[in-house]
Structures are given as C-alpha cells and as structure tokens.
Design a protein around this motif. Structure first.
Motif, PDB file in Angstrom:
ATOM      1  N   GLY A 185       0.843  -1.200   0.000  1.00  0.00           N
ATOM      2  CA  GLY A 185       0.000   0.000   0.000  1.00  0.00           C
ATOM      3  C   GLY A 185       0.869   1.237   0.000  1.00  0.00           C
ATOM      4  N   THR A 186       0.437   2.285  -0.704  1.00  0.00           N
ATOM      5  CA  THR A 186       1.243   3.507  -0.785  1.00  0.00           C
ATOM      6  C   THR A 186       0.487   4.698  -0.216  1.00  0.00           C
ATOM      7  N   THR A 187       1.221   5.791  -0.070  1.00  0.00           N
ATOM      8  CA  THR A 187       0.615   6.997   0.504  1.00  0.00           C
ATOM      9  C   THR A 187      -0.349   7.688  -0.459  1.00  0.00           C
ATOM     10  N   LEU A 188      -0.347   7.276  -1.718  1.00  0.00           N
ATOM     11  CA  LEU A 188      -1.317   7.866  -2.663  1.00  0.00           C
ATOM     12  C   LEU A 188      -2.549   6.992  -2.807  1.00  0.00           C
ATOM     13  N   GLY A 189      -2.717   6.014  -1.904  1.00  0.00           N
ATOM     14  CA  GLY A 189      -3.939   5.220  -1.908  1.00  0.00           C
ATOM     15  C   GLY A 189      -3.936   4.069  -2.891  1.00  0.00           C
ATOM     16  N   THR A 190      -2.759   3.688  -3.396  1.00  0.00           N
ATOM     17  CA  THR A 190      -2.678   2.577  -4.351  1.00  0.00           C
ATOM     18  C   THR A 190      -2.290   1.294  -3.620  1.00  0.00           C
ATOM     19  N   VAL A 191      -2.907   0.180  -4.023  1.00  0.00           N
ATOM     20  CA  VAL A 191      -2.490  -1.132  -3.530  1.00  0.00           C
ATOM     21  C   VAL A 191      -1.962  -1.916  -4.723  1.00  0.00           C
ATOM     22  N   LEU A 192      -0.723  -2.378  -4.611  1.00  0.00           N
ATOM     23  CA  LEU A 192      -0.094  -3.157  -5.687  1.00  0.00           C
ATOM     24  C   LEU A 192       0.213  -4.550  -5.151  1.00  0.00           C
ATOM     25  N   VAL A 193       0.167  -5.548  -6.023  1.00  0.00           N
ATOM     26  CA  VAL A 193       0.394  -6.921  -5.576  1.00  0.00           C
ATOM     27  C   VAL A 193       1.654  -7.478  -6.231  1.00  0.00           C
ATOM     28  N   ILE A 194       2.538  -8.063  -5.403  1.00  0.00           N
ATOM     29  CA  ILE A 194       3.767  -8.688  -5.893  1.00  0.00           C
ATOM     30  C   ILE A 194       3.649 -10.194  -5.680  1.00  0.00           C
TER      31      ILE A 194
END
Length: 1152
Positions: free
Chosen positions: A819-828
């Motif tokens: 999760g990032t501070t710009l509200g994005t969730v990325l999956v690895i």
C-alpha cells in the motif's frame, strides 16, 4: 468513569461524527454469481468504550504520602493526577477535574481516605474504600492561598497554613471550616517587625497535642498553645526555613535552612539553637562559620530504641560541587552517607514501624520520589542498598518511540520471554520484601496472554507481560549492540543523518507464533532477530547494504547489479555470499567527493556474544547515494513461513531473503506500477529533489487522487492526464531546488534526524502539534511541504498473504500486498522453492503482478477473510530452537515439511473466494477476490483522517477498529463495514498519541498518554462490565497498632503524651462559625459513583435500589435542612419583631 451509550449514536450517526454512511453497493458480485452471505454476529451492543488502567511512572510528580498501617503510597502530579500504589499489581489512577498541580497529600491513616491540596487552593477528600476512588468533599479557599497542611494521627481536624501566614482548621468529616483561626500577627506578636512570610510547616508536639509548632518562611518558628490561644515560645533564625521535624519526645525539634544548615532547638530555650550543623559545608579552622551551601529542602528526625537517631535530608550540597548529582544524606550517629540519585529529588518520606509520633520511630526504609523515578532505600542493611522496584515504572528509561500490543498470544510466549529476561536482572538489591504491600488483587476474569512491545530512542526494545490489566517487564533487547559506538566526538562521521539517538526504533514487526522479530531504526537500518534459548557467539554479523534509488534511467547506477530489469525473474541468480564488513562502507564511489555507498551506522566487525533471547540474524542498511542520506523507512513486514522481510520508504521498496541473505527486489515506487502508472510520472535524480520522509506518511493532497469508485485492475487502464499548471509548478520547483547550495543537503540531513519520531500529518494540524508536545515533535524544513506531492509516493503498508494475485487465478498463492501513501495497492507475486534444503539453495522469484487497486488516502492496513468472514492470518512457521543440531530423522522431516500455510485447502471448491479488507486514511473497502470487485465501501471520515486502523478479533468475530485524528474511535463490522461504534474519545493533542495508539484483539487498545505512562482502554462491552471485578482493592481492614505504653512513672509524675479535646476547642459551640466568604464547600460525586461502578446483574439491582434509597435519603436530608433553615429564619424574624415591638411600645406615632 463516564459510560457511553453508543446505541443512540449508532442508530443515526450525526453529521459531526464522520459522515460514515454505509453505501450498499449495487455491484456486489461473487465468482458463482451468488450474493455473499456472511453471518455477522457483532452488534453495537457488543461495544462500549472506557479507560481501564494506566501504567508507568506518574508524569511530573509533585507530592508524596504514605499510610503506614494500610501500607499504601500516594503520588500527586503537576497535572492534577493522583496515583496510588499498594502491593505489586495493585495500582490506581485518579484525576482532579481542574488539572491544577497537587502540592500536598495527607492520608487519614487507616481510614481509607486521603486529603489532597491543590495549587488552585482547593482541598479534596478522596474515598479509597472503593475500587475506583472518588472525591467525597471539596473545599475551595476564596481569599487565601494554601501553602501547607497537617493532619495529626487519629484526628479529624486538618490544619491549613496559608500564604498570608494564617492557619485555618478544617473538619475532615464534614469538610467545613472551624471558626478557630490562628492569625499571623497574633502568632508572632512583637517578635518581628515585618510579615513572617507564608506558613511552611505545621505540626503538633508529639507529647502534647495542645501545642502547635508553626514554621514561617522567613525563619521564625512559633510554639502555639491551642487552649490559651497564644504563643508560648518564638524561635528566630536569620535564614529562611524549608522544613521542620520533631524528636519523638517532644523536647527538641530540627529546622532546615536555605544556607544549607540544620538547627536543633530545645523547646524551652528559644534564645538560640542548641546545635547548628552544616552537613556538607567545609569546616574552617579558625572557628569561622562554614561556607554557605545549597538549601536543605527537607529534613526528617527519626529515633531508634537501640541506637542513635537518624537525620535524613535532601539538598544542602556545597556550591562548588558542579555537576554533582542530586543527593539524599543519611546521618546516623557519627556516620554520614551521601546517596546519589539519577534525577532531582521531588520529595522523600521515611517509613517507620509505628504510626504514633510519640513513640520510638524505628525507621526501616526511605522512599524517595525523583523527577523520573521512585527509589526505596533499605535503612536496616549496611551500605543502604535499594529495594528492587516491582512496579512497571521504567517505561521511559529511554523515551518511547513506538509500541505494539498483542492480545491472545501463544501461551508459551510469556514463560519463554520471562526465562531469558530473568538472566538480565541486576544484582545488589536489598534482600527484603518490598515494604509497600497494601491492598488486594482483583479477580482476573481475563485469562488470555497479552504482550506489549515498546521501542525506545536508545535502540532498546522491551517486552511486557500485560495480562489481566497488570504490567511487568519480561525482557529487554539492545539493538545498538550490533553497531560500533563512536569513542570520541571526532569519530562520528557516519551518524550525522541524525542529531541524536541514531539507533531509535521506528517500526516493530513481530510474529508471535514463530517469534521472529524485525525492527526498523531511524538511521535507515533494519535488523532481523531470531529467538533462541542458547547463547551463541557469531564471528561476523551478517549484513546487507541496499541502495534504494529514486532514478531509473541512470545506467551507471550500481543498482543494476542488485535489481535486473523487470521482465527477468528478479533474484534468479544464485545468492552471493556476504562480503566482509570492510566493503563499500569505507569507500566513496562518487567522483566529486560526495559521500556515496556508505551506510549511516558501522556494524561491528569483531565477534559478538549473543545471550539467550533475541539474536541478530541479519542487519540491512540503506546507503548514501551521491551525497544524499538514505530516506527513513516508512513500512516493514516479516514472514517466517516465506523467510522474507520487506521494507519501503518514499524512494521505493526492497524485499530481502533473510535465509539466503540476498536482496530479491529493489525497485522505485514508480517502477512497481510498470506501464499502469496513473500519474505518468517522470523519474528524476535524487539530487534534484529530496523529501525528508518523517517516521510516517507523506502529505496527501485530495486533488491528486483519481476517481476511485471502481476498483482498478490491470485491464482497466486508468489514466489521469496532468494539469498543465501542476507541470509548471513542478518545473519551477525543480529549478528552485537546482539553485540551492550544497549546504542545503546538510540541513535536510539534520531535518531527517529531527523528524525521526514524527508522523507526517496534514499541514493544518502541524503548528498546534509542534507547540503542544516537544518530546516528539521536532522542527521540520519548509521543503517537505513544498515538494510536489506526487513525486514522492512512499510505501505505507505491507502485508504477506496467500491469496488470489490476479483476476484469472483459480487458487491462492503466496504474495505481498503493498500500500502507498497515494492510496494505491499493488500486488507482488512470490514464487517460493520447496521447503527444507531446497529453500536454501534455490532462489525465491518475486515479480509485480500488475494488479492495482485504488482508495482515497494513504493505505494503513490490509487483511484477508475467507468466505465465512473469518480472518485468514499470514502463513507462519512455528518456533523451534535453531541453535541445537537436529538428528537425522528430524532433518528428513524438515526436508519434506512445507511451511505452515493457513490458506484454504485444495479440497475446497475452486470457486471459494476471499475478501481483501483495505483501510486507508479516509475510507475502507472490502474487495472480493479473485474478481477484484468492490463488495463494500465505507467513507470513514471526510474532514479528518485515520491515524490507526486495525483488523481485530472480538467476541468470536472480527471488526475494523479506527482511531481518527479528530478524536473519534470507530469500529465497523466485516465484511459489510456496518458502523458499530463511534465515540469521541480524545483529540489528537500531540504526536505521541499518533505514534503509539494501537488496537488489538478482545477489545483492547492503548497509547502513550504522557512520556512516562501507558493508558489502556477497552472498546468491549463485556470487558467494561467485568472491569470492576478485575480492579484491585486499595483498602483492606487492618487493626490499628496499640498506642505506646506511657509507663508507671510518666503517668505518676506527668511527662507522658497529653491529649486534647479538639472537638471542644474547634467545634461550633466554642469557636463559632467561620466566615462564609473564606471558603466554599463543594460536595463530591464520591460514594454514589462507586456504587454505580459496581452495579451489574442482581447485585446491580440491589445496588441501584440502595442508590435510589440513598438519593431519596439525600433529598429528604436536604428537605430537612431546608425546613430547619426556614424554622430558624422564622425564629429570628419573630425575635427581631419582638425586639422592635419592645423598643417602640411606649412611643407615640409622632415620635417615630
């Protein structure tokens, strides 16, 4: 304790709360086209918010008292708090409403009551006979400032000295003033031409209660005869008085003075003192007066049957002892012991065998209240050793920088930590039992283990047993041990990213099941620890250096060695062995002489002995890049099943395999998006723009967030064209930064340090916070807020799990959600080799999956639920001892053994789905997996932001608990995100609360309420109801010891203790009523609150009935009082009328 009725709040949440309106989304889809039906058992009735207990040292202490019969200690503070201590585990916290400083405390010995005198000239009577003490009466002085109080043993009349020099007398039963007043001018008469100053001491003669000794600040002491209402003797000395103490026979007293002298006076010889002592003064040979010393702030004079008396004093050191620590001096016969203290002395008390002042005192201990500690000295043992303190008062030994709370831990954890912690105990304590042992423990209804972990500024970590509302330290780990300490000031080049505390702990990630511990420190370092019961010595500390860059097009960057381009499976090469410690740390690879490839701290290169407990497995450090210090770590996670640790900052993310000691992934945040970056950002050199990231999240500008009503997937190709104004601003900013001189880089580096414990918050909040709390807020460079928001997207949340990585997945697999501070969730996606030896030989392959989800606000927390709505915890490997060689059979088993996985078993239907729960600063979403449809959404707050969000277990179910910056505590059901609780609890007044607030299972939460104290609270209705039973009893019925025997001859010829009928002297009949304008009586909530607290079940019904009777009785009493008042008023009216009639009886009308 105020009870919140939350049901009404929840039926229709008011607009002022957080506009948390549930929106049942129309697009609820599940794999088979079925509506998800999860039975949610939690209702609003299950929630209630109340404070439970407060642990730690009372912040800013100001007063001390001890009940020698009940064996209870009381401490008052400058903020109006009152802390009571009985036996270890029996503690209580109370608060005076006004918040004025407590200047003095007096126990009603063995009565279960306490009088507190406050700086706002109020006196309060506390009832200690209930589990939560309450005020029975208050008395507010209107025209006088209270300076000193004295309550004789077994008396109900309290002497109150004032700034004007007068003494008033209060009846502690009714809390009303007596008409008897000792006026200053009457007391000193002609002995002094000027005002004697405030009253600094009052005490009655131990052998004659009718004689009162009054000490005035200027140096005058008066022995006042209460019966004849005049002064018997007046003693004058030309130095100001700080305290006075009697010899138990009542023939002598001792005074301490502002020039460091003690004067001993015979009662019947007021002309001059019998003896003058300067305990710390240099005696001059020619008989001159010794040099003056610092004031002796307090003296106590205690006698023993078998030997010389003790004279105990604080202060009085000579002025030439510069840098000498504060001291307590114990004079016993010819010996003088000077006991140095770590902090300045606030107050001290001598604990004696008898409560009677007219008997041999037999002192056995001295309790010393210091500014930041409580010390108990054993007077009976040679060398005066201190007692080992059993209270949890060392929370602040080094300032707390972060904390975590775990309820319902594995049952073997606390014994394991206790056994390794027991070896750390210091030696040399007194062999006696702790003498403050009053009260009784409560009945612990909660049996589950609870652990609190605190991280500190000096790099230490403490584990605390917090089960059943108590607190006890289990084990302390010093993380700074792995680093070289700079010997002198010149040898300090590597820690200059931080002004002070380079080892301060910022983030703790702990897996209770596997006992793996991972910490991130302020100098951009990460240390992974394993738990072991065996001592080991490691020759070389395993270490990795990571270069997290914010530029991707720089082909010369050494980063290429560690992170191949994206399409290649990252980390496919065999892991390299760890080079010796002398590698890049000493070299600078930059051509223009800038520091490069150097970590902030130097790891020890000598063998390290690791005691049983937590042992360093791997040290990871971020390095300087081209003269720029590494940015601080903002997020951290460890997984024992996968053998991975991951951390991120505002530059990017790094994944490390701690089993193979290899870096698997090292990417800038933008690179994680690949071609799906919604912001279309251009990477730039770190030298051109830098943002010192605080210990938290970057500032969020709502305007930059793209529409997020639909959860984004890799196929949805979201794009947000840039505003040309924004581009213009960005370019202008880059130009400004380019023109800055190199000095600025030094300034930014120091700023990073100064913000080491600061959470980044919206700018409108920051000014208030900085003013209100200096312990955590540091100055921050203006550059932080001015740097464009999008350029630095920090990693704010990390979660390992076994779930569906992409939409097309048919079964769950190991992955990492970012999760990032710009509200994005990325999956690895994580591709793990088989277990056993293969795990150590084959590489772990990690690769971004392309899945992207969007929320409003920085991501705070992620969790996963199965189809029944139960929490799916991350996979873990159960703890086993690593330092013991395994036998062959065991090795074979381990080869075959896969790590413990808690994902759905293969026998379940493929269509079984999961839910991802994601909480951000602004909203929460429940995403259905693998479809990635948004099943539920809840806007938590519009006007504020969430500081802490946790997915917790409660009453065999789970919920999302949030703490907002506007002071609201909220809970939501899962998966439907129904609001269950919304209570305004406390506003965010300082950064300490923001850094330390955390929720855990079973309705428990805590935060650091002051730099030295932890406040625990519960949001569970059941715990609130059981709290009364769990709290300890302060008051226990104890027989008062027998009074000393007067002896035959003393009885025959006099000389024994003289008693006094104070009732006759101070009562209304003889002394009349006090002036009404002098003081105002305020009835307290006292006893009724105690009954309300106990009311539950059948007992509650009885208590309520009794309460109703009490209140009815009170009303009838009031009515009776009013009737009496009316009668007396009618009486006086008829009397006046009769007098008037007699006066004018024989007069004619024209004579009026």
């Amino acid at each position: 304790m105020r009870k919140f009725n939350i049901r009404k709040v929840l039926d229709g949440l008011t607009a002022g709360s957080s506009s948390a309106s549930q929106q049942p989304p129309p697009q609820q889809h599940t794999p088979g086209g079925r509506e998800p039906e999860v039975q949610e058992t939690l209702q609003s009735e299950h929630f209630q918010l109340c404070k439970t207990v407060r642990h730690g040292f009372p912040y800013q202490p100001s007063a001390l008292a001890f009940d020698p019969v009940q064996k209870i200690l009381a401490v008052g503070t400058q903020t109006g708090a009152l802390r009571l201590f009985g036996r270890p585990g029996v503690e209580c916290y109370c608060q005076h409403d006004g918040g004025a400083a407590v200047i003095q405390l007096q126990f009603l010995i063995n009565e279960g009551a306490l009088v507190s005198a406050l700086a706002d000239d109020t006196l309060h009577l506390w009832n200690l006979r209930q589990k939560r003490p309450a005020i029975l009466h208050s008395l507010k002085f209107c025209r006088e400032r209270v300076t000193f109080c004295h309550l004789p043993f077994q008396s109900k009349w309290l002497y109150v000295g004032t700034e004007r020099g007068n003494i008033h007398i209060v009846n502690v039963e009714s809390f009303t003033l007596s008409g008897y007043v000792i006026m200053w001018n009457k007391a000193i008469e002609l002995s002094s031409k000027s005002h004697p100053g405030p009253v600094v001491h009052i005490s009655d003669n131990p052998m004659d209660e009718g004689k009162l000794l009054i000490g005035y600040e200027s140096g005058t002491v008066v022995l006042w005869d209460l019966k004849s209402k005049k002064g018997d003797y007046r003693y004058t000395y030309d130095e100001a008085i700080h305290s006075v103490a009697w010899h138990h026979e009542g023939k002598q007293f001792i005074c301490s003075h502002s020039d460091g002298t003690l004067t001993i006076w015979n009662v019947r010889s007021p002309a001059k003192p019998v003896q003058t002592i300067t305990p710390h003064g240099k005696q001059l040979k020619d008989g001159k007066k010794p040099e003056p010393c610092k004031p002796i702030l307090k003296v106590e004079f205690k006698t023993t049957r078998s030997g010389e008396p003790f004279i105990i004093l604080s202060g009085g050191l000579s002025y030439d002892t510069v840098g000498r620590r504060p001291c307590l001096t114990v004079m016993h016969g010819k010996s003088t012991a000077v006991l140095e203290m770590d902090y300045s002395i606030v107050d001290f008390l001598t604990l004696c065998e008898t409560p009677y002042p007219n008997d041999f005192q037999e002192p056995y201990a001295v309790v010393v209240l210091l500014e930041k500690d409580l010390v108990l000295i054993d007077l009976a043992q040679n060398g005066y050793p201190i007692f080992e303190n059993p209270y949890p008062l060392s929370i602040h030994e080094s300032p707390v920088t972060c904390c975590e709370y775990f309820a319902d831990c594995p049952v073997d954890l606390i014994p394991a930590l206790y056994s390794v912690g027991a070896r750390q105990k210091r030696q040399g304590y007194s062999k006696k039992e702790w003498p403050i042992n009053g009260g009784n423990w409560g009945l612990g209804a909660q049996s589950y283990p609870e652990i609190i972990i605190t991280g500190h500024a000096d790099g230490s970590i403490k584990f605390w047993d917090a089960s059943a509302i108590t607190l006890q330290v289990l084990y302390k780990l010093k993380t700074a041990k792995v680093f070289e300490k700079s010997r002198n000031k010149d040898d300090k080049p590597n820690t200059d990213i931080v002004d002070e505390d380079p080892y301060a702990i910022q983030i703790i990630s702990w897996c209770p099941e596997s006992r793996m511990l991972c910490i991130a420190g302020v100098s951009a370092h990460v240390i992974i620890y394993r738990f072991s019961k065996q001592e080991v010595i490691i020759e070389v500390i395993p270490m990795l250096e990571v270069r997290l860059l914010y530029e991707i097009n720089d082909l010369d960057s050494p980063e290429g060695e560690q992170a191949p381009p994206l399409p290649t499976p990252v980390g496919a090469t065999s892991p390299q062995p760890i080079p010796p410690q002398s590698h890049p740390s000493t070299s600078s690879s930059s051509s223009d002489g800038l520091r490069d490839n150097v970590p902030c701290l130097k790891v020890k290169n000598s063998p390290l002995k690791q005691s049983p407990g937590y042992q360093a497995e791997l040290v990871i450090q971020l390095v300087w890049v081209g003269g720029e210090p590494p940015q601080q770590i903002t997020s951290l996670a460890v997984n024992s099943s996968y053998g991975l640790v991951v951390f991120g900052n505002c530059n990017g993310i790094a994944i490390v395999d701690y089993l193979q000691k290899a870096v698997l992934l090292n990417l800038g945040t933008i690179e994680l998006y690949g071609s799906n970056d919604p912001y279309r950002r251009e990477p730039r050199s770190p030298r051109k723009s830098r943002q010192p990231s605080g210990a938290g999240l970057c500032d969020i500008s709502e305007g930059t967030v793209v529409p997020e009503d639909r959860c984004k997937s890799p196929t949805s190709g979201s794009s947000s064209p840039h505003n040309s104004d924004d581009e213009q601003k960005m370019n202008n900013f880059i130009e400004k930064v380019k023109t800055k001189s190199r000095k600025f880089s030094k300034m930014v580096a120091s700023d990073i340090a100064k913000m080491s414990r600061k959470l980044s918050l919206p700018t409108d909040l920051k000014p208030d916070l900085d003013v209100k709390d200096n312990s955590f807020s540091r100055s921050r460079s203006s550059s932080v807020t001015s740097i464009d928001k999008e350029s630095r997207e920090a990693i704010s949340a990390l979660h390992f799990c076994e779930t569906f990585t992409r939409k097309a997945d048919s079964s769950p697999s190991p992955c990492l959600w970012v999760g990032t501070t710009l509200g994005t969730v990325l999956v690895i996606a994580l591709n793990l080799p088989p277990g056993g030896e293969q795990r150590l030989l084959q590489p772990v392959i990690v690769s971004p999956s392309g899945t992207i989800l969007r929320l409003k606000g920085a991501i705070l927390r992620m969790a996963f639920l199965d189809t029944t709505g139960c929490l799916v915890p991350p996979a873990y490997e159960s703890w086993r001892e690593h330092n013991v060689p395994e036998e062959k059979d065991e090795k074979e088993k381990l080869k075959k053994k896969r790590p413990v996985s808690v994902s759905p078993s293969p026998s379940q239907e493929i269509s079984e789905n999961q839910y991802a729960v994601i909480c951000s600063e602004k909203q929460a979403k429940v995403i259905s997996l693998p479809t990635q449809n948004c099943a539920y959404k809840q806007n938590i707050t519009e006007t504020s932001f969430v500081l802490r969000g946790d997915i917790v277990a409660l009453s065999n179910s789970i919920c999302l608990a949030c703490f907002c910056a506007n002071g609201h505590i909220m809970t939501f059901s899962l998966p439907s995100l129904r609001p269950l609780l919304d209570v305004y609890y406390l506003p965010l007044t300082n950064m300490r609360i923001a850094r330390t607030f955390c929720f855990t299972n079973n309705g428990q939460a805590l935060y650091l309420v002051s730099p030295t104290e932890i406040q625990r609270l519960t949001y569970s209705q059941e715990t609130c109801e059981n709290l009364q039973e769990m709290l300890g009893e302060l008051f226990t019925p104890v027989e008062t010891p027998e009074a000393p025997n007067r002896g035959f001859f003393k009885g025959l010829f006099g000389g024994g203790a003289q008693s006094l009928d104070r009732e006759e002297l101070f009562g209304e009949s003889s002394s009349g009523k006090a002036s009404r304008s002098l003081a105002q009586h305020i009835p307290g909530p006292g006893g009724i609150e105690g009954v309300k607290g106990a009311a539950s079940g059948v007992v509650g019904e009885l208590a309520r009935a009794r309460l109703a009777l009490d209140e009815r009785g009170q009303k009838l009493g009031d009515l009776e009082e009013r009737t009496t008042a009316m009668l007396s008023s009618a009486d006086s009216f008829s009397k006046h009328a009769h007098e008037m009639m007699l006066k004018y009886k024989d007069k004619k009308w024209y004579q009026f």
